[in-house]
Every structure is written in structure tokens, then in C-alpha cells.
Design a protein around this motif. Sequence first.
Motif, mmCIF file in Angstrom:
data_model
loop_
_atom_site.group_PDB
_atom_site.id
_atom_site.type_symbol
_atom_site.label_atom_id
_atom_site.label_comp_id
_atom_site.label_asym_id
_atom_site.label_seq_id
_atom_site.Cartn_x
_atom_site.Cartn_y
_atom_site.Cartn_z
ATOM 1 N N PRO A 81 0.842 -1.472 -0.510
ATOM 2 C CA PRO A 81 0.182 0.115 -0.340
ATOM 3 C C PRO A 81 0.811 1.174 0.033
ATOM 4 C CG PRO A 81 0.105 -1.247 2.470
ATOM 5 C CD PRO A 81 0.805 -1.696 1.606
ATOM 6 N N ASN A 82 0.511 1.821 -0.649
ATOM 7 C CA ASN A 82 1.372 3.517 -0.656
ATOM 8 C C ASN A 82 1.876 4.261 0.777
ATOM 9 O OD1 ASN A 82 0.336 3.476 -3.395
ATOM 10 N ND2 ASN A 82 -1.215 5.555 -2.895
ATOM 11 N N GLU A 83 1.366 3.789 1.695
ATOM 12 C CA GLU A 83 1.379 4.497 2.947
ATOM 13 C C GLU A 83 2.464 3.286 3.620
ATOM 14 O OE1 GLU A 83 -2.325 1.937 3.940
ATOM 15 O OE2 GLU A 83 -1.391 3.406 2.151
ATOM 16 N N LYS A 84 2.830 2.412 2.778
ATOM 17 C CA LYS A 84 4.195 1.803 3.048
ATOM 18 C C LYS A 84 4.944 1.140 2.146
ATOM 19 C CE LYS A 84 1.332 -0.989 7.011
ATOM 20 N NZ LYS A 84 0.646 -2.524 7.274
ATOM 21 N N VAL A 85 4.857 1.956 1.472
ATOM 22 C CA VAL A 85 6.353 2.274 1.014
ATOM 23 C C VAL A 85 7.842 2.485 1.075
ATOM 24 C CG1 VAL A 85 7.295 3.186 -1.695
ATOM 25 C CG2 VAL A 85 4.895 2.541 -1.757
ATOM 26 N N GLY A 86 7.549 3.733 1.703
ATOM 27 C CA GLY A 86 9.063 4.252 2.410
ATOM 28 C C GLY A 86 9.927 2.906 3.672
ATOM 29 N N TRP A 87 10.794 2.949 3.219
ATOM 30 C CA TRP A 87 11.662 2.191 3.639
ATOM 31 C C TRP A 87 11.615 1.994 5.411
ATOM 32 C CZ3 TRP A 87 12.544 -2.641 2.116
ATOM 33 C CH2 TRP A 87 12.957 -3.264 0.603
ATOM 34 N N LEU A 88 11.382 3.404 5.749
ATOM 35 C CA LEU A 88 11.769 3.846 7.245
ATOM 36 C C LEU A 88 9.383 3.515 7.959
ATOM 37 C CD1 LEU A 88 13.162 8.187 7.013
ATOM 38 C CD2 LEU A 88 13.961 5.767 7.225
ATOM 39 N N VAL A 89 8.611 2.842 7.356
ATOM 40 C CA VAL A 89 7.936 2.753 7.616
ATOM 41 C C VAL A 89 7.802 1.685 8.642
ATOM 42 C CG1 VAL A 89 5.052 2.721 7.112
ATOM 43 C CG2 VAL A 89 6.350 4.194 6.313
ATOM 44 N N ALA A 151 13.939 4.136 -3.413
ATOM 45 C CA ALA A 151 12.649 4.492 -3.873
ATOM 46 C C ALA A 151 11.848 3.750 -2.621
ATOM 47 C CB ALA A 151 12.043 4.669 -5.329
ATOM 48 N N GLY A 152 11.664 2.680 -2.085
ATOM 49 C CA GLY A 152 11.150 2.269 -1.795
ATOM 50 C C GLY A 152 10.691 0.478 -1.891
ATOM 51 N N ARG A 153 9.926 -0.092 -0.573
ATOM 52 C CA ARG A 153 9.271 -1.401 -1.677
ATOM 53 C C ARG A 153 8.763 -1.420 -2.523
ATOM 54 N NH1 ARG A 153 7.751 -0.856 4.566
ATOM 55 N NH2 ARG A 153 8.957 -1.731 6.102
ATOM 56 N N THR A 154 9.229 -2.704 -3.401
ATOM 57 C CA THR A 154 7.674 -3.273 -4.428
ATOM 58 C C THR A 154 7.062 -4.348 -4.587
ATOM 59 O OG1 THR A 154 9.935 -4.412 -5.225
ATOM 60 C CG2 THR A 154 10.090 -2.276 -5.713
#
Length: 301
Positions: A81-89, A151-154
Amino acid sequence: MDGRFLGKALAAVSLSLALTSVTLRSSGCCSIPAYRNSFSSCWLHLNSHVMSGSNGAKENSHNKARTSPYPGSKVERSQVPNEKVGWLVEWQDYNPVEYTAVSVLAGPRWADPQISESNFYPKFNEKDGHVERKSQNGLYEIENGRPRNPAGRTGLVGRGLLGRWGPNHAADPIITRWKRDSSGNKITHPVSGKHILQFVAIKRKDCGEWAIPGIYKGYVDDPRNTDNAWMETEAVNYHDETGEIMDNLTLEAGDDAGKVKWVDISEKLKLYASHSQFIKLVAEKRDAHWSEDSETDCHGL
């Protein structure tokens, strides 16, 4: 693509365009002396425009890298989901699918070995022999021996179709000219009042989308990206200002391209991966028509 390649193409009065057949050797801004008044080139550095930060994905900047199935396969990514793309989340239950294409595992010269191989010691974040492992966007993190997509999770780990662990660098040639009427005059868009720019596009056989002709050696929002391998690119615009050169070229699609033609540039274009962002930068650079909304026509990304 450099002066030697263009010179050869112009001499042959033919332009063969295919995603796997155009050789690029980028060395910065250059010009071709024989056509100095007509043909110009300029690097468009896209890093800050198409890259999302590790703190989260910017709108529309990390969507195609989460699409399923993975290109050329039936592999479905884990949904991110969009809100969990970033690794800091924090996401303790994140369980991405592992996939590397058979063509990559076969060990072609353009691909790295598996991380687990005992004789493979990649030097991430630096020049590693003939392989450039530096990212255009700064340092990226290494986790369990694998580089992590900045850029984050894929939803997918491994390399997919990409040969290199970490950044896979590419350059995209964008060949442009002004759209002209039968008398050779530049055509102006009736709403924006700006001249209409055209670029050479190919229609990809794999997905049917129009794209900028060029090859990928391997960050843009690309459907081939994974958590451990991603695309980074620069775009080079070769512009025929007078139309004297490109009008004499016969456009021929290579084996991997369905069709090739001159396409009018505007915001209505639906292009592969992040190519629409590249095209918008070209329109901005050339002060050409982009949007029918005069307030937003060619003003930043």
C-alpha cells in the motif's frame, strides 16, 4: 548515443530503432560539426524529478514498480500500500516474493552472479571495475548483503529482469523536430500558442505502449524494478532545429519494436515507464507546446 553513432545513422539515411539494438555511449553535451546549425544535443538530468525518497513515495513516482504480474512472467508481487512504500515505515509482516528471471540466472555477460556465490564480492556505492554501482541519487543502503531500492518497497526481491544488483544505469535518446505544415512553417497549437514538437517513438511489442527508443542496461518508476535492483537513467535530446536532417531519415523498427513514427508531444501522451516525464522536460527545454492549460504549460514537474 554519441556523434559517431549519429554520423553513421545519418550517412546511411536510416534510423533503426529497437529497445535492444541502439548503442549508447554517454559523454555529456556534444554537437555534430557537419550539422552544427541544425542538430543540437543536450543532456537532461532527471534525477530530482523522477526519484522518490526513502521516506515515502511521491505521487505517481513509485507505482509501476509495484504492478503485477511482473513483466514477462506470471509472478505476482506482494501488495504494497502507498503508506508502506517507504522503508522508514515499520512493517514487520512484509513478505515480498523472490524472483529473478531465468535469462538473468543463466549468467549472461551483462548480469551479476547471485549474491550467494562465493566468488562474488560486489563493491556497492562505488565504481566496481567496469561496473558503475554508484547511484545518481546518493548512497543506498545494504541489508543482508543486498542493496535496497532507495525509492521504497516493490513487493518483490531478487533482480527480476535486471542484470545488476542495485542501480542499473541507462540513457534514453529523445530525437525531436518541429511539426511543420506543407510549406515548411512551424505549426502552432491553437490553445497554448506554442510550436508543436515531435519525437521519434516506438510501439513496444510486449505491452503496446509508445516509448522513447533506446536500450536499458539496467531510478525511474519502471515495472522491472525490485527491492534489490532498479533502473536509473538520463535522457539525451537530439533536436533537429531546421528539419533538414530528420526529414531525410527512414524510420525502421527493429525486431523488438512493433511500429515507429513521429509523435506529437503533449500531456495527453501515454508512455511507457517514466518516459512521459522525460518528454515533458524536453518540451520545457524547447519552450514547446505541452498542456492546453496555459497556466501549467511546461512549468516544472
